[in-house]
Motif scaffolding. Sequence first.
Motif, PDB file in Angstrom:
ATOM      1  N   ARG A   1     -57.718   9.822   3.387  1.00 54.13           N
ATOM      2  CA  ARG A   1     -59.129  10.404   2.913  1.00 54.13           C
ATOM      3  C   ARG A   1     -59.854   9.355   1.682  1.00 54.13           C
ATOM      4  NH1 ARG A   1     -57.543  16.232   0.553  1.00 54.13           N
ATOM      5  NH2 ARG A   1     -56.347  16.128   2.588  1.00 54.13           N
ATOM      6  N   MET A   2     -58.986   8.826   1.122  1.00 59.61           N
ATOM      7  CA  MET A   2     -59.387   7.623  -0.057  1.00 59.61           C
ATOM      8  C   MET A   2     -60.431   6.869   0.890  1.00 59.61           C
ATOM      9  SD  MET A   2     -57.575   5.352  -2.842  1.00 59.61           S
ATOM     10  CE  MET A   2     -58.631   3.894  -3.307  1.00 59.61           C
TER      11      MET A   2
ATOM     12  N   GLU B   1     -63.848   7.410   1.425  1.00 61.67           N
ATOM     13  CA  GLU B   1     -64.787   7.565   0.353  1.00 61.67           C
ATOM     14  C   GLU B   1     -64.962   6.367  -0.312  1.00 61.67           C
ATOM     15  OE1 GLU B   1     -62.806  10.075  -2.292  1.00 61.67           O
ATOM     16  OE2 GLU B   1     -63.132  11.981  -1.032  1.00 61.67           O
ATOM     17  N   SER B   2     -64.488   5.130   0.458  1.00 61.15           N
ATOM     18  CA  SER B   2     -64.381   3.921  -0.273  1.00 61.15           C
ATOM     19  C   SER B   2     -65.006   2.806   0.704  1.00 61.15           C
ATOM     20  CB  SER B   2     -62.915   3.282  -0.163  1.00 61.15           C
ATOM     21  OG  SER B   2     -62.188   4.200  -1.143  1.00 61.15           O
TER      22      SER B   2
ATOM     23  N   ARG C   1     -62.690   2.319  -4.072  1.00 59.43           N
ATOM     24  CA  ARG C   1     -63.371   3.500  -4.392  1.00 59.43           C
ATOM     25  C   ARG C   1     -64.087   3.542  -5.852  1.00 59.43           C
ATOM     26  NH1 ARG C   1     -61.976   8.702  -6.739  1.00 59.43           N
ATOM     27  NH2 ARG C   1     -62.713  10.483  -5.577  1.00 59.43           N
TER      28      ARG C   1
ATOM     29  N   PRO D   1     -69.960   3.615   0.859  1.00 61.64           N
ATOM     30  CA  PRO D   1     -68.823   4.128   1.982  1.00 61.64           C
ATOM     31  C   PRO D   1     -69.237   3.604   3.123  1.00 61.64           C
ATOM     32  CG  PRO D   1     -70.214   6.060   0.916  1.00 61.64           C
ATOM     33  CD  PRO D   1     -70.923   4.771   0.659  1.00 61.64           C
TER      34      PRO D   1
ATOM     35  N   THR E   1     -61.866   5.687   8.282  1.00 60.71           N
ATOM     36  CA  THR E   1     -61.278   7.156   7.949  1.00 60.71           C
ATOM     37  C   THR E   1     -59.636   6.874   8.216  1.00 60.71           C
ATOM     38  OG1 THR E   1     -61.515   7.940  10.246  1.00 60.71           O
ATOM     39  CG2 THR E   1     -63.042   8.675   8.485  1.00 60.71           C
TER      40      THR E   1
END
Lengths: 400, 400
Positions: free
Chosen positions: A47-48, A51-52, A354, A360, A364
Amino acid sequence: MDREKILTELSIDTPSKIILLVMDGLGGLPVEGKTALEAAHSPYLDRMAAESSCGISDPVFPGITPGSGPAHLSLFGYDPTEYLLGRGILEALGVGVDVSANDMVARGNFATLKDNLIVDRRAGRIPTSENEKLCERINHFLQSREHTEIELFPGKEHRFVVKFSSEGLSDVLSDADPQKENNPIVYTKPLSPEARNTALMVNSFLDDVTEFLKNSEPANTILLRGFSKHPSLPSMQDLYKLKPAALANYPMYKGLAKLVGMEIIEVGPEIIDLFDRIEEIYAHYNFFYVHVKKTDSAGEDGNYEAKIAAIEETDAHIPRLLELNPEVLVVTSDHSTPCPLKSHSWHPNPFMLRSPTAMPDRITHFTERECRQGYLGRFQALWAMPLMLAHAGKLKKFGA
Amino acid sequence: MDREKILTELSIDTPSKIILLVMDGLGGLPVEGKTALEAAHSPYLDRMAAESSCGISDPVFPGITPGSGPAHLSLFGYDPTEYLLGRGILEALGVGVDVSANDMVARGNFATLKDNLIVDRRAGRIPTSENEKLCERINHFLQSREHTEIELFPGKEHRFVVKFSSEGLSDVLSDADPQKENNPIVYTKPLSPEARNTALMVNSFLDDVTEFLKNSEPANTILLRGFSKHPSLPSMQDLYKLKPAALANYPMYKGLAKLVGMEIIEVGPEIIDLFDRIEEIYAHYNFFYVHVKKTDSAGEDGNYEAKIAAIEETDAHIPRLLELNPEVLVVTSDHSTPCPLKSHSWHPNPFMLRSPTAMPDRITHFTERECRQGYLGRFQALWAMPLMLAHAGKLKKFGA
């Protein structure tokens, strides 16, 4: 103007925070088609990643397998091909010796002397417990002779570290080690005029210890090699105006962090301890190096299941770092330790950063092969530090 | 042998043509999921991408936010960490001062002197119109004293640029600026013996102007800083055997182009003017630097809609460049200016190169994230010049 000078001129002190989570030896190679990172169930890292900005980083340069020293220096923004750490200093850090600016350290072996010849360079690989007793006895003897400037620190089996503490020492010394058995004792020689007094002191210490051990066969003499003074690196405070803290349990990593000026935070041996502790001290620093050792140990053992378990155990705590909401959170490794190789390797590290200012990408899954497709592409790990500083708003503009 | 020397040895003069279209500050960050470039309707840029090799480029190195100077030098093939441009020279280029090899420039402030103390370093931020009048008066005064070697150029509010033109000047001078208010006038000091005469001249100029302005409160003295001589860069003619022309409307970019030996083509202020003008002069040069400013201005203002509009306006003219059919057409930015940051940033530039010898990739949208997946990957902007030269057939083989 070189990279380091540019960064020092541009860096500014701000309260924004950076967390660098190093999962030691994380990168791997496939076992039945999947790396440990690909096989692990790690929903929070994934999940991180979404967003990174993701990428893969070479610890030194393509093809180079680094030791822990160069791999970490690179992550801390120190060119590992410029700042070379002697074997002695790394061995000393590994056994937890506190090395200061005036100190010189060397790696030692207990050895066996017979008829004036070194007949066993490892004294029959004496047990570690025996080694510990010998070091204690020698330290007492040195104290009784008021040689408080010399101290031994036991390692495993026949290995120890010796520390000399005095002003004006020089490490430009040859090894006091015949390298091959059935040769006489070899004394250290100064390789530069200013090392003459240090050589005299080392050789007199060697004679004293050999005399003291004369009835302790098989460990009745010592060999010394890899003389190294404290490397005196510029601190992260001076280079980047950071207030850095290190959360690491193993002596080697605490030692490396101390070399670059980090404050060492005492932590327990478990992965959870790192995350408990960072929450407690979070207000007091603005750069946090958090070191997970288990991923590397499992890789070194070739234990694929244990490596997956270490990844999953770490993953469960990722939300706690997100909860702290640092301006920059990086997850990466210092080097790869693929289970099939049971050792460090030259393969690049998975890397993700992040930050509100990170682009982004569409990654994933936090894995070696997915990160390769990320926005950061493939880069030298040395660039991680300027990237972290930039995303934390800690670098001014270069030129006008 | 270094990069620059290799390129100089290998480059050859050919009639083939290169167009470098710089959409200033083009790179961005997402606003509600899309960057301005992703949100813009730009069918011609997209069609060109499908025929190009795409990539993303770091202006200096990862994490470094460049000013316009270093960012452009890099695109022109000059290592921006080696060719450092002083603040004074960049300020001078920005206000359109013509700087030649013997000239030295500095940034100036009008300031307020009271009871021998600088009580306001900005003279109450006098209006620009007032500044223009003062500069004109001082220039007249200097001419009347036959000080034709010194000239002032007004900037905004209290700021101006002063140019000293004389042989043998040295810019190894400290700032003539107390930095903090309520301190006396500070004179410049030579920081090297050869700067002594220059320091005497600057300080006598400072006294003369202060005497001349004595009844002009609040602007009754001046501060000077950032003394810089002309940086004397090697020209693009000498380095790459090019015949280069610059089509740019803003003084800063004309100045930068002149520093590297480009001929400055006068153009109007609109985007369309660039494309009208390049058609007229196309026969006479073989390298064209075309500079679109609006994308950067919109980014600096944080005006997402304006940035999209500037991209779409430029896009409409792309067919005119294709019609000219240059051997190499590059579209990129000098640095990113993301609307959410309202400033230059360290994020890499989108980049595409169209040429009969370019490897087409599968990129069909010219955007930051699509370019990342292109054939050129991520690279330092400094490599753009050798790539352009190579695709134009202007580089011989290296070695046999």
